[in-house]
Design an enzyme around this catalytic site. Sequence first.
Site, PDB file in Angstrom:
ATOM      1  N   LYS A 112      78.960   2.791  29.786  1.00  0.00           N
ATOM      2  CA  LYS A 112      78.604   3.372  28.922  1.00  0.00           C
ATOM      3  C   LYS A 112      78.868   1.916  27.236  1.00  0.00           C
ATOM      4  O   LYS A 112      80.072   1.706  26.643  1.00  0.00           O
ATOM      5  CB  LYS A 112      79.572   4.311  28.308  1.00  0.00           C
ATOM      6  CG  LYS A 112      79.249   5.634  27.644  1.00  0.00           C
ATOM      7  CD  LYS A 112      79.896   6.484  27.548  1.00  0.00           C
ATOM      8  CE  LYS A 112      79.777   7.668  26.530  1.00  0.00           C
ATOM      9  NZ  LYS A 112      80.409   8.654  26.654  1.00  0.00           N
TER      10      LYS A 112
ATOM     11  N   ASP B 149      86.364  16.985  26.150  1.00  0.00           N
ATOM     12  CA  ASP B 149      84.550  17.846  26.598  1.00  0.00           C
ATOM     13  C   ASP B 149      84.574  18.358  27.893  1.00  0.00           C
ATOM     14  O   ASP B 149      83.741  17.609  28.607  1.00  0.00           O
ATOM     15  CB  ASP B 149      84.409  16.149  25.661  1.00  0.00           C
ATOM     16  CG  ASP B 149      83.187  16.442  24.997  1.00  0.00           C
ATOM     17  OD1 ASP B 149      82.796  17.928  25.152  1.00  0.00           O
ATOM     18  OD2 ASP B 149      82.203  15.683  25.310  1.00  0.00           O
TER      19      ASP B 149
ATOM     20  N   ILE C 153      71.442   9.301  28.368  1.00  0.00           N
ATOM     21  CA  ILE C 153      72.488   9.489  27.307  1.00  0.00           C
ATOM     22  C   ILE C 153      72.845  10.075  27.038  1.00  0.00           C
ATOM     23  O   ILE C 153      73.164  11.875  27.294  1.00  0.00           O
ATOM     24  CB  ILE C 153      70.846   9.081  26.170  1.00  0.00           C
ATOM     25  CG1 ILE C 153      70.107   8.375  26.892  1.00  0.00           C
ATOM     26  CG2 ILE C 153      71.072   9.364  25.143  1.00  0.00           C
ATOM     27  CD1 ILE C 153      68.686   8.363  26.682  1.00  0.00           C
ATOM     28  N   GLY C 154      73.873  10.219  26.193  1.00  0.00           N
ATOM     29  CA  GLY C 154      74.991  11.515  25.803  1.00  0.00           C
ATOM     30  C   GLY C 154      75.819  11.274  24.042  1.00  0.00           C
ATOM     31  O   GLY C 154      74.386  10.903  23.374  1.00  0.00           O
ATOM     32  N   GLY C 155      75.950  11.823  24.325  1.00  0.00           N
ATOM     33  CA  GLY C 155      76.756  11.483  22.273  1.00  0.00           C
ATOM     34  C   GLY C 155      77.141  10.666  22.125  1.00  0.00           C
ATOM     35  O   GLY C 155      76.885  10.163  20.283  1.00  0.00           O
ATOM     36  N   PHE C 156      77.495  10.120  22.585  1.00  0.00           N
ATOM     37  CA  PHE C 156      77.960   8.708  21.570  1.00  0.00           C
ATOM     38  C   PHE C 156      77.550   7.626  22.541  1.00  0.00           C
ATOM     39  O   PHE C 156      77.619   6.369  22.205  1.00  0.00           O
ATOM     40  CB  PHE C 156      79.342   9.180  22.054  1.00  0.00           C
ATOM     41  CG  PHE C 156      80.423  10.012  21.653  1.00  0.00           C
ATOM     42  CD1 PHE C 156      81.015   9.696  20.264  1.00  0.00           C
ATOM     43  CD2 PHE C 156      80.358  11.034  22.531  1.00  0.00           C
ATOM     44  CE1 PHE C 156      81.665  10.819  19.697  1.00  0.00           C
ATOM     45  CE2 PHE C 156      81.821  12.435  21.509  1.00  0.00           C
ATOM     46  CZ  PHE C 156      81.864  12.225  20.325  1.00  0.00           C
ATOM     47  N   GLY C 157      76.559   7.456  23.646  1.00  0.00           N
ATOM     48  CA  GLY C 157      75.412   6.723  23.914  1.00  0.00           C
ATOM     49  C   GLY C 157      74.711   6.658  24.914  1.00  0.00           C
ATOM     50  O   GLY C 157      75.234   7.596  25.959  1.00  0.00           O
TER      51      GLY C 157
ATOM     52  N   VAL D 207      74.783   4.986  29.251  1.00  0.00           N
ATOM     53  CA  VAL D 207      75.077   5.217  30.355  1.00  0.00           C
ATOM     54  C   VAL D 207      74.552   4.187  31.567  1.00  0.00           C
ATOM     55  O   VAL D 207      73.236   5.426  31.664  1.00  0.00           O
ATOM     56  CB  VAL D 207      75.907   6.246  31.030  1.00  0.00           C
ATOM     57  CG1 VAL D 207      76.619   5.980  32.470  1.00  0.00           C
ATOM     58  CG2 VAL D 207      77.119   7.170  29.767  1.00  0.00           C
TER      59      VAL D 207
ATOM     60  N   LEU E  38      71.468   5.545  33.424  1.00  0.00           N
ATOM     61  CA  LEU E  38      71.590   6.762  33.958  1.00  0.00           C
ATOM     62  C   LEU E  38      71.407   7.895  33.379  1.00  0.00           C
ATOM     63  O   LEU E  38      71.626   9.315  33.663  1.00  0.00           O
ATOM     64  CB  LEU E  38      73.052   6.710  34.809  1.00  0.00           C
ATOM     65  CG  LEU E  38      73.343   5.716  36.023  1.00  0.00           C
ATOM     66  CD1 LEU E  38      75.088   5.422  35.940  1.00  0.00           C
ATOM     67  CD2 LEU E  38      72.530   5.548  36.729  1.00  0.00           C
TER      68      LEU E  38
END
Length: 628
Positions: A338, A434, A317-321, A323, A315
């Site tokens: 996530k 955040d 890609i964020g700063g921590f991984g 999804v 779905l």
Amino acid sequence: MFTKIFLVLLLIKLTACNNDGFSYNGFLSANLSFDGIAEITPNGLLQLTNNTKQSTGHAFHSMPLQFKDPTNERALPRGLPVQNLGLFSSSNNGNSSNHVVAVELDTVQNLEFGDIDDDHVGIDINSLNSTNSTHAAYYINENGRIETISLISGEPIQVWAEYNGTDMKLDVTISPVKKPKPNRPLLSSVVNLSSVVLKDMYLGFSTSTGLIPTAHYVLGWSFQMNGKAQELDISRLPKLPRRGPKKKSKVLTIGLPIFMLVFILVTVASVLLFVRRRIKFAELLEDWEREYGPQRFSYKDLFIATKGFRDTELLGIGGFGRVYKGLLPSSKAEVAVKRVSHESRQGMREFVAEIISIGRLRHRNLVQLLGYCRRKGELLLVYDYMPNGSLDKLLFDQTISVLTWNQRFRIIKGVASGLYYLHEEWEQIVIHRDIKASNVLLDHEFNGRLGDFGLSRLYDHGTDPQTTHVVGTLGYMAPELSRTGKATTSTDVFSFGVFILEVACGRRPINLRASAEGVVLFDWVSECWRRGLILETSDPNLGTDYLVHEMELVLKLGLLCSHPVPCTRPSMGQVMQFLDGDAPLPDLSSNSFRVSPLEVGHNEGLDAFTMSYRYSSSIGDSILSGGR
């Protein structure tokens, strides 16, 4: 195995014939006359030759037929074995006095007799030079499709030799023994037998062996002088001898070792597969986690739900991984999973405790955290699935915005309601840390839900938050964070103010491609407000399709919430009153906004956004570091 076979239908001189037809399904009851090494085997085969080199075998139908003078007059011309097949010799081959009509099945090419190949059928008249021949085959349909036959293969075949005296036509047809008679003959020749056939003739078979001895057999024989010969009963024909030596049982010598080897390999493979699956789905589970059982998912279920974390289910890609979308195998519920990487166990217990606490949050404008899973090197967080994705994609990744002002205003009020619940209504204070458009997800009805609580911190009402690492996203971080390192409800309000300016203006907080005065969204909006042009900052995609008083309220509220001085910012309870119209928005003095966020913290030697940019590297730090 056949090396050379020549089965002939012979018509030679006889003294009398009391019967004009016969049929033998095997030869145990047949009364035949033999010449050479021909004999009948115990199971009823007519064996013309055996494994004797350069031998000849003849078999004649003898009853009720009789020779004129069996002592002095031979029924066949003097013949030699090998290529002459015991029929003729070089001195009498081709003589008209032979009175022999034969059908040959030949597996040796003799050039001296004009053979076409080493696997052919021919019609011979008084000679080994065939008057007509063709390759051994049979027609499988009337359209001319033909299938070849190997005469030397040792497989039994059927042969039909039919002569029509009126048309003077001799037809020869062959086929495998288990096939029906083909409708079309293989070989046809017009032959005038009046000068060949005498008044009384004899029928039989002849063949011979060469230097490589071969056994030849006849399984059955049917003849009719006038009319159609009786069909042979294939089921009653005797069996051919086994070709080659009798096969020894290999069950014990070969089969058993192979079975044992396969069994061992299958057992080893099963064990390896089991171990591999255990390793593949291995999880970290410590005693202190057992109290969180209902909130813990098995890695195997999440692996199956996300189809092995395929890229097709990704779905975002964020700063921590990353999804992934998933479908839980048991409940069939859609979820978002996530994957957060971590390398240290420091603070893990406290972090999981906070995750579980956050999982108890219940509000219509919060994305529900359903639970977690812990595994080597990573933590997996499971959330409700939001089908319309994140808000930032609909704001910035579309050529034309698909969100109306009514939808945007409802999203702003929804996020404000969720944040008010976190700050003031729940049993503990939850600092999100955040808040931004990419962390606001939209449900089926495009209602805004605040999600991604990976950076959130909890503390009790009436207590002060502890110092922690500066984390967040550049452009949304309150300037005082660079000096105090404390995340508070006021720092969340700052991020919320930037967020609502983002939604109303359709611009990101920092736009490096904009003109100098428009790089920072707050600076640009506050400058337009001072000039009395605040409505010009609204998203151009909306045109004039909005309510003026709502747009002004949102823009001014955004400036108020993201004010660089923390004490100037309202609480989320006050924000809710402003949005619901239960309280008027306070007048904004132009002097209040002469201090830009870039100037706050200058006494530290660096401006706030420079500090934020420096600390933005901590965004990549693990959220499991445990620092506060």
